[in-house]
Structures are given as structure tokens and as C-alpha cells.
Design an enzyme around this catalytic site. Structure first.
Site, short mmCIF file in Angstrom:
data_model
loop_
_atom_site.label_atom_id
_atom_site.label_comp_id
_atom_site.label_asym_id
_atom_site.label_seq_id
_atom_site.Cartn_x
_atom_site.Cartn_y
_atom_site.Cartn_z
N ARG A 49 33.28 20.03 43.20
CA ARG A 49 32.20 19.03 43.73
C ARG A 49 31.69 17.93 42.97
O ARG A 49 31.40 16.90 43.19
CB ARG A 49 31.20 19.78 44.66
CG ARG A 49 31.52 19.83 46.16
CD ARG A 49 30.14 20.53 46.85
NE ARG A 49 29.73 21.73 46.02
CZ ARG A 49 29.05 22.62 46.45
NH1 ARG A 49 28.67 22.64 47.60
NH2 ARG A 49 28.55 23.44 45.66
N ASP A 54 43.78 41.26 40.48
CA ASP A 54 42.70 42.36 40.25
C ASP A 54 43.01 42.33 38.54
O ASP A 54 43.87 42.89 38.23
CB ASP A 54 43.20 43.70 40.69
CG ASP A 54 42.24 44.62 40.34
OD1 ASP A 54 41.83 44.63 39.24
OD2 ASP A 54 41.87 45.49 41.38
N HIS A 55 41.72 41.79 37.78
CA HIS A 55 42.00 41.55 36.56
C HIS A 55 42.35 42.94 35.81
O HIS A 55 42.90 42.93 34.73
CB HIS A 55 40.72 40.91 35.83
CG HIS A 55 39.77 41.63 35.64
ND1 HIS A 55 38.70 41.74 36.64
CD2 HIS A 55 39.19 42.15 34.37
CE1 HIS A 55 37.93 42.70 35.92
NE2 HIS A 55 38.09 42.94 34.54
N GLU A 110 30.13 51.46 32.63
CA GLU A 110 29.49 50.24 32.00
C GLU A 110 28.08 50.23 31.63
O GLU A 110 27.28 51.11 32.37
CB GLU A 110 29.44 48.82 33.07
CG GLU A 110 30.88 48.70 33.46
CD GLU A 110 30.97 47.48 34.03
OE1 GLU A 110 31.23 46.30 33.61
OE2 GLU A 110 30.68 47.61 35.44
N HIS A 143 39.57 48.06 41.33
CA HIS A 143 39.98 48.42 40.00
C HIS A 143 40.25 49.95 40.13
O HIS A 143 41.28 50.24 39.38
CB HIS A 143 38.97 48.28 38.99
CG HIS A 143 38.48 46.63 39.21
ND1 HIS A 143 39.03 45.63 39.40
CD2 HIS A 143 37.21 46.00 38.74
CE1 HIS A 143 38.65 44.46 39.30
NE2 HIS A 143 37.43 44.54 39.12
C1 BG6 Z 1 34.42 42.83 38.01
C2 BG6 Z 1 33.16 43.34 38.48
O1 BG6 Z 1 35.57 42.72 38.98
O2 BG6 Z 1 34.88 43.77 36.95
C3 BG6 Z 1 32.05 43.58 37.67
O3 BG6 Z 1 32.68 42.47 39.72
C4 BG6 Z 1 32.44 44.36 36.56
O4 BG6 Z 1 30.81 44.29 38.31
C5 BG6 Z 1 33.74 44.01 35.96
O5 BG6 Z 1 31.43 44.30 35.60
C6 BG6 Z 1 34.33 44.81 34.79
O6 BG6 Z 1 35.30 44.20 34.02
P1 BG6 Z 1 35.54 44.75 32.78
O7 BG6 Z 1 37.00 44.04 32.48
O8 BG6 Z 1 34.51 44.20 31.76
O9 BG6 Z 1 35.84 46.13 32.73
#
Ligand code: BG6
Length: 485
Positions: free
Chosen positions: A51, A177-178, A216, A240
């Protein structure tokens, strides 16, 4: 060892939400690293669309700062940054109106891959898809990339899938989904299906249980308003952890192609048993000496959202009948570590007199940090004194074994974006997979809502609530210790 970088076809990649957090933190620094690696053809372009009223120069300045702040690359040179910035363009766009769409259509080229990254709120997916179509910006070959959260329950995920399906075919939709882009996550498949050693043992005859931990140390501070509506179940487990579970549990696909792999993952999700509520522990972190509590972070003193979850999951199929999968994930824990442990069964009978210890082979797969694997094996304790047995790890830290290539490996986003350009959907979720995952998740969340479940509290820097320990103790098992490797 030298990494092989295979250039992709020339592309125009449009990033909707191109000035947003994800674009600045992950997508553009990642693309810059691919550019440095020589993977991006000279004629490729990246077009930020958002935007804000910016021009190309304004956008380039913004991204130069992002690359500096979020670590484009250790060895970057200013001329490289300049050359990369030359690939960037910007179009101010109104997702819900007409502004900017004609300009975007004029900018796009015909003879290159066209990809569109929806790095925006899901409520805009429909508007974007519709306008990409009506302004003829995206044709039959275009690809769209969508980010999580992909819905917040089965109904909303179905609605999103339906909206996208009005304008795009499934083979044009890349749901990210990374976790699937992480090096070691893909290694799970290589280890399972590239070795003769593990597969014969990978079943209920030999495996006692499996643990999947994604711990984490960070809090939800700064993301409170999003996170409080999601919680660990929606934010981490539904996507994940579910993907990790699928890769560990699935049958071998007949070939490594997108649909063959995704068919097998889908079967696992469909075989997941409903989870009994007493097999789940939800937690919320308390305040620490210098850190706010979860409720302070999300600014809701009565929040019942979980920042931690541990659960016992059963898969009803021949391979896994009777083998529990224990999952846990949470914020503000003792260590940042993602690890999968395949714990094999006891021998049953020891031939060594006086050896009453419980020896178990455990295959640990460390996803992050310090990717690697170790296999706990039992050996004789060296020295005199008879056959005393000890358990030692056969350690394979990938960085030691493979060298600096591991350090240089592209991060998850880089790899996944390049897969979009290549047209390879193997590491992306298919619509039916996402829906099946929500179909399993919904009753669990519904159950908590119905009985007004309140999460247990846990100390920051701990391994989660005491009850999470009990979840395994009750079964005569114990979580592996949570520590940074
Ligand atoms: C994200 C979540 O998809 O993945 C976060 O929304 C999380 O809450 C993160 O911290 C963790 O990713 P990575 O790659 O740091 O393990």
C-alpha cells in the site's frame, strides 16, 4: 566439498506485502543470498507490491536496510548489494480496489516464470486472486505462494481453498510450511529412504515410541495479538509438528515427486486417532525475574491460550499400531532445540550377567541448531573388570561430516522460493493435507473450549509444566533432556 547451484529459469516474482515484516526479514535477504550464490538469472526481477506510496528507489533503500539488518550474507560487498537492488521494482497497489493493477500488468513480462507471493493477511487472498485474474496479471502458468496461517479451523481453511480454487489450479498453489524447507527436515527422508539400515526397524516391532520436540527460548512478546488468537496448537502443532510427524511416519512413496510424497503424508494425517484430552498438557509461561508473563505479553490478564503443549498421539495403521508419538513445543523454554528421537525397544533378554540397566538404541535427529544425528549404542565399558556395558552416542554432526556446505546451505525460505520458480511442489502442502490436519485439530481445540480448559503455568527457562513430565511418566517413559546441542 563444493555446493552445486543450479540456476533457475528467469522470473518475475511479485511480493504482495513487499514492505512487511516477513518480506524484509526473510524473503528479500533470502533472495539476496540466492543472487550471491549465482542462482538468479540476470534477467530476473523482484517486484514489491504494497500500500505504501513508494517508488523503485524508495523500495530499494528500504530493502538495502533490511539486508543490512537481517543478515543478507556475511561476505556481502556493496557492489553486490547494488547489483541486487537493481533487480527490484515497486508498485503501490490497492488489494481491495483498482489502484496499481494496470501498472503491475504492464510491468509483467510474458516469457518468464510469473510468481506471486501472498505475504499478506489471509483475508486479502481472495481479493488478490480475483484481481490477478481480472487484470490478466496471472495466467495459466502463474504460481502463487501463500503463507500460514492457512485458516484457523477446517471451515476457514476450506473457504480459503475454495477462494483460491476459483482462480488457480492446485498445481499453481504453493502453501508454505517453512519447516519443510529446512535442510535436516529433508534429510529425514534421505535417512529413511536412502539407507537400508533404518527402514526394516522403522515400525511397531522395533520402535517403542517417538518424541518430537520443537522448543524455543523466545517469548511471544511483539506478536501477542496474533499469537493469543492461535496458541501453540494452531501456531506450531497443526502445521510444523504435523509435517515432521508425517515425514517420520509415512510409508515410502513410490517416487520422490510432489503428489507421491503428499499422498503418503495425507494418509498419515488421516490415520491420526482423536486425542483424548487427558493426553494433552497445555501450558502458559509465568513471569520470570526480568521477563513478563505470557498474560502480560499478550496484554490479557485472563488469557487461556497455550504457549506450550505436550501431547500423546496414536497413529492407527499397521506400521505404528501401539507406538505412541509424544509431541511437545513451547515458548520461553530452557533451550532452543528441535529434535526427533526414535526410541527403540529393549532387547528383552541380556546375556551379560549383572547387567540390569535398560539399554536402548535411540536415534536422535537434531533439526536445529547444529543439524545432525546421533545413534545411541551399547558397548563394553573399556578397561578390566568384566563385561560392564555403557551407552554411547555414535555422533554425526553434519557440519563435521560434510564441512562448510552445511553452513552455506540456503535457509528454508530461500530454498522454497527457488522451488516455486522451478515449479516443484514436493515441499509444499496440498489443500487436502491442510484440511485433514484441521479436521484432526478442530475437535481438540473444541474440547478445550467446551470445558473452559485453563493452561497450567510453567516457569520461564524450564522444560514446561510438571504435568508434561507426568504425561510420559505415567507410561513408564521419560522425555529426553531439553538442552541446547
Ligand atoms: C513460525 C511460528 O511459524 O515458526 C513462530 O509462527 C515460531 O511462533 C517459528 O517461532 C519457529 O520457526 P523456526 O524456524 O525459528 O524454528
Amino acid at each position: 566439498m563444493v555446493s552445486r547451484v543450479i540456476p533457475v529459469d528467469s522470473f518475475d516474482l511479485v511480493i504482495f506485502g513487499g514492505t512487511g515484516d516477513l518480506a524484509r526479514r526473510k524473503i528479500l535477504p533470502g533472495l539476496f543470498r540466492r543472487f550471491l550464490a549465482g542462482q538468479m538469472p540476470d534477467t530476473s526481477r523482484i517486484i514489491g507490491a504494497a500500500r505504501s506510496d513508494l517508488d523503485d528507489d524508495g523500495y530499494r533503500t528500504m530493502i538495502a536496510e533490511a539486508i543490512e539488518e537481517f543478515g543478507g550474507a556475511e561476505k556481502e560487498k556493496s557492489e553486490d548489494v547494488k547489483a541486487f537492488l537493481g533487480r527490484l521494482h515497486y508498485v503501490a497497489i490497492d488489494a481491495k480496489g483498482d489502484g496499481g493493477w494496470k501498472e503491475l500488468a504492464d510491468l509483467m513480462r510474458d516469457d518468464v516464470v510469473r510468481a506471486f507471493y501472498f505475504s499478506v493477511a489471509p483475508s486479502l487472498f481472495g481479493d488478490l486472486a480475483e484481481r490477478l485474474h481480472s487484470y490478466k496479471v496471472a495466467g495459466q502458468d502463474a504460481r502463487i505462494v501463500v503463507e500460514k496461517p492457512f485458516g484457523r479451523d477446517l471451515d476457514s481453511a476450506k473457504a480459503l481453498n475454495d477462494t483460491l480454487a476459483q482462480h488457480f489450479n492446485e498445481d499453481q498453489i504453493y502453501r508454505i510450511d517453512h519447516y519443510l524447507g529446512k535442510e535436516t527436515v529433508q534429510n529425514l527422508m534421505a535417512v529413511r529412504f536412502g539407507n537400508v539400515l533404518f527402514e526394516p526397524l522403522w515400525n511397531s516391532h522395533y520402535v517403542d515410541h517417538i518424541e518430537i520436540t520443537v522448543a524455543e527460548t523466545v517469548s511471544v512478546g511483539g506478536r501477542g495479538s496474533y499469537y493469543d488468537k492461535s496458541g501453540a496448537m494452531r501456531d506450531m502443532v497443526q502445521n510444523h509438528l504435523m509435517q515432521l510427524l508425517c515425514l517420520i511416519a509415512m510409508e515410502a512413496p513410490n517416487e520422490f515427486t510432489a503428489d507421491a510424497v503428499r499422498d503418503e503424508k495425507l494418509k498419515v494425517i488421516r490415520a491420526l486417532q482423536p486425542v483424548e484430552l487427558h493426553h494433552i498438557v497445555r501450558g502458559q509461561y509465568e513471569a520470570g525475574k526480568d521477563t513478563p508473563s505470557y498474560r502480560q505479553d499478550v496484554e490479557d490478564p485472563r488469557s487461556r491460550t497455550e504457549s506450550f503443549i505436550a501431547m500423546k498421539v496414536d497413529i492407527a495403521n499397521w506400521r505404528w499400531a501401539g507406538v505412541p508419538f509424544y509431541l511437545r513445543t513451547g515458548k520461553m523454554l530452557k533451550a532452543r532445540t528441535s529434535e526427533i528421537a526414535v526410541v527403540f525397544k529393549d532387547l528383552g533378554h541380556s546375556i551379560f550377567p549383572g547387567d540390569h540397566a535398560r539399554h536402548r538404541n535411540i536415534l536422535k535427529i537434531q533439526l536445529q541448531p547444529n543439524e545432525g544425528m546421533d545413534l545411541q549404542v551399547t558397548i563394553k565399558e573399556p578397561g578390566p573388570g568384566g563385561m560392564r556395558l555403557i551407552d554411547v552416542p555414535l555422533d554425526m554432526t553434519f557440519a563435521d561430516a560434510i564441512g562448510e556446505d552445511v553452513e552455506d546451505a540456503p535457509d528454508a525460505y530461500e530454498r522454497l522460493i527457488m522451488d516455486v520458480i522451478r515449479g516443484n511442489q514436493t515441499l509444499f502442502m496440498r489443500g487436502d493435507e491442510v484440511e485433514a490436519a484441521w479436521a484432526w485439530t478442530d475437535p481438540i481445540i473444541g474440547g478445550w473450549e467446551q470445558r473452559g480448559d485453563v493452561p497450567k503455568t510453567y516457569e520461564p527457562g524450564s522444560a514446561g509444566p510438571e504435568d508434561a513430565m507426568m504425561l510420559m511418566h505415567r507410561d513408564g517413559r521419560k522425555w529426553l533432556e531439553l538442552r541446547a546441542k
